[in-house]
Design an enzyme around this catalytic site. Structure first.
Site, PDB file in Angstrom:
ATOM      1  N   ILE A 153       0.983  -1.200   0.079  1.00  0.00           N
ATOM      2  CA  ILE A 153      -0.038  -0.035  -0.043  1.00  0.00           C
ATOM      3  C   ILE A 153       0.925   1.309   0.094  1.00  0.00           C
ATOM      4  O   ILE A 153       0.447   2.355  -0.695  1.00  0.00           O
ATOM      5  CB  ILE A 153      -1.019  -0.088   1.283  1.00  0.00           C
ATOM      6  N   GLU A 200      -7.453  -1.827   5.044  1.00  0.00           N
ATOM      7  CA  GLU A 200      -7.366  -2.456   6.410  1.00  0.00           C
ATOM      8  C   GLU A 200      -6.418  -3.553   6.577  1.00  0.00           C
ATOM      9  O   GLU A 200      -5.730  -3.788   5.601  1.00  0.00           O
ATOM     10  CB  GLU A 200      -8.889  -3.104   6.481  1.00  0.00           C
ATOM     11  N   GLY A 231      -5.769  -6.921   0.301  1.00  0.00           N
ATOM     12  CA  GLY A 231      -6.448  -5.895   1.119  1.00  0.00           C
ATOM     13  C   GLY A 231      -5.290  -4.537   1.360  1.00  0.00           C
ATOM     14  O   GLY A 231      -4.680  -4.475   0.373  1.00  0.00           O
ATOM     15  N   GLU A 232      -5.245  -4.025   2.470  1.00  0.00           N
ATOM     16  CA  GLU A 232      -4.641  -3.014   2.861  1.00  0.00           C
ATOM     17  C   GLU A 232      -5.102  -1.757   1.998  1.00  0.00           C
ATOM     18  O   GLU A 232      -4.543  -0.476   2.317  1.00  0.00           O
ATOM     19  CB  GLU A 232      -3.013  -3.189   2.250  1.00  0.00           C
ATOM     20  N   GLY A 233      -6.097  -1.743   0.965  1.00  0.00           N
ATOM     21  CA  GLY A 233      -6.334  -0.546   0.191  1.00  0.00           C
ATOM     22  C   GLY A 233      -5.651  -0.760  -1.048  1.00  0.00           C
ATOM     23  O   GLY A 233      -5.861   0.122  -2.016  1.00  0.00           O
TER      24      GLY A 233
END
EC number: 2.4.2.21
Length: 351
Positions: free
Chosen positions: A98, A175, A317-319
């Site tokens: 990210i 997240e 994830g992580e954005g």
């Protein structure tokens, strides 16, 4: 609570006409055209003269919400809960995917500790919005008290307001939290009243035996709390996560202030589902970045009548997917603002 207005549709025909009159065949820019229409609707402020105001994306901000989950101690993931804190440290150091993508596309990145087990000390660039040190194991007890949901919503409201105050008009949600696909699966199953087996996926890449355990424990959680799952807030409290609560609140807060929200993968989309159930009008402000490899994500997107911008097989994830979507959002803005019309260019109108 949140007071959210649906976007005004009275100028849709004007916006669509402007898009159609660009020097291109009708619909030739595909999904970018519907995206431009959505952005123009969100940024329209009720004065038809404002239709001539260029669209803009200002100070886009990626908010990554981190928290731990009690169920992670019971064999639902290949990674231990300690990895959550380790990855938050990696975010702070700038070494995660990210970080790389945000630097590349121009997102400001902010990390929010919603309730990891082992908080980082002395890190001014991690925002403390802790609701606890991880949730309780949801198959044994409610993940959190109901009042934590209200507290998480208020934290999110203040967070979003702070960014809007300095000129941000687009947020994206990411997240980090070992065990959070279990929580998102439980939330999805409870919200849609469908079997866990239709929702559950492999998360960090679990094997078949671990998937059986994960499915069993999520079903246990839903059975344990079945009589308490009477509202979206109650579902969050009993089977959700601190980061899912605050992402839900951030969506509602952003929609209340009429700014765009870019939704990342399965976890963020589960939060979006809750937000839209609480306020159907909030759906107008959501841009769905991508379809992930998590089994339940496609069904979630269908339920939200969402066509994602990307399908890259992501499951990190992580954005990360939301970050990669920003250039497409900017492209929609730029063609709307800068592309010549048939009249401007002296081109025969082919529409």
């Amino acid at each position: 609570m949140f007071v959210i207005e649906a976007v005004k549709s009275d100028v849709d025909a004007n916006i669509q006409h402007k898009i159609n009159q660009k020097t291109k065949p009708l619909g030739a820019l595909g999904q970018l055209e519907s995206l431009a229409l959505q952005i123009a609707r969100v940024q329209y402020r009720g004065d038809k003269q404002s239709l001539s105001t260029p669209l803009q994306i200002t100070k886009p901000t990626m908010l990554v919400f981190a928290a731990d989950h009690g169920i992670a101690a019971y064999g639902v993931s290949i990674a231990p809960s300690e990895v959550t804190t380790q990855m938050v440290h990696n975010f702070v150091q700038g070494g995660a995917a990210i970080n790389v993508f945000c630097r590349q596309v121009g997102f400001e990145l902010e990390i929010i500790d919603c309730g990891i087990l082992q908080p980082l000390t002395g890190q001014a660039n991690v925002i403390d919005q802790r609701l606890g040190a991880g949730t309780k194991a949801m198959h044994l007890a409610a993940a959190m008290p109901l009042e934590k949901v209200a507290q998480g919503f208020e934290f999110a409201r203040q967070l979003v307001a702070r960014h809007i105050d300095v000129g941000c008009n687009l947020i994206a949600l990411g997240e980090m939290g070992i065990g959070n696909t279990s929580a998102a699966t439980a939330v999805m199953s409870a919200m849609l009243n469908i079997d866990v087996e239709q929702c559950v996926g492999r998360g960090t890449g679990i094997d078949d035996a671990t998937l059986v355990i994960k499915t069993k424990l999520i079903n246990q959680a839903l059975d344990l709390h079945q009589h308490e799952l009477v509202s979206p807030e109650a579902i969050l409290a009993h089977v959700g996560g601190f980061e899912i609560v605050q992402m839900t609140g951030a969506i509602l807060a952003a929609a209340e202030q009429k700014i765009l929200v870019v939704i990342d993968g399965f976890i963020a989309t589960a939060a979006a589902l809750v937000a839209v159930k609480l306020s159907p009008q909030s759906r107008d402000y959501l841009v769905f970045a991508h379809e992930s490899q998590e089994q339940g994500h496609k069904l979630l997107l269908q339920q939200l009548q969402a066509t994602p911008l990307l399908s890259l097989g992501l499951r990190l994830g992580e954005g990360t997917g939301a970050a990669l979507a920003l250039p497409l959002i900017q492209a929609a803005v730029n063609f709307y603002n800068q592309m010549a019309s048939f009249d401007d260019a002296g081109v025969n109108n082919v529409v």
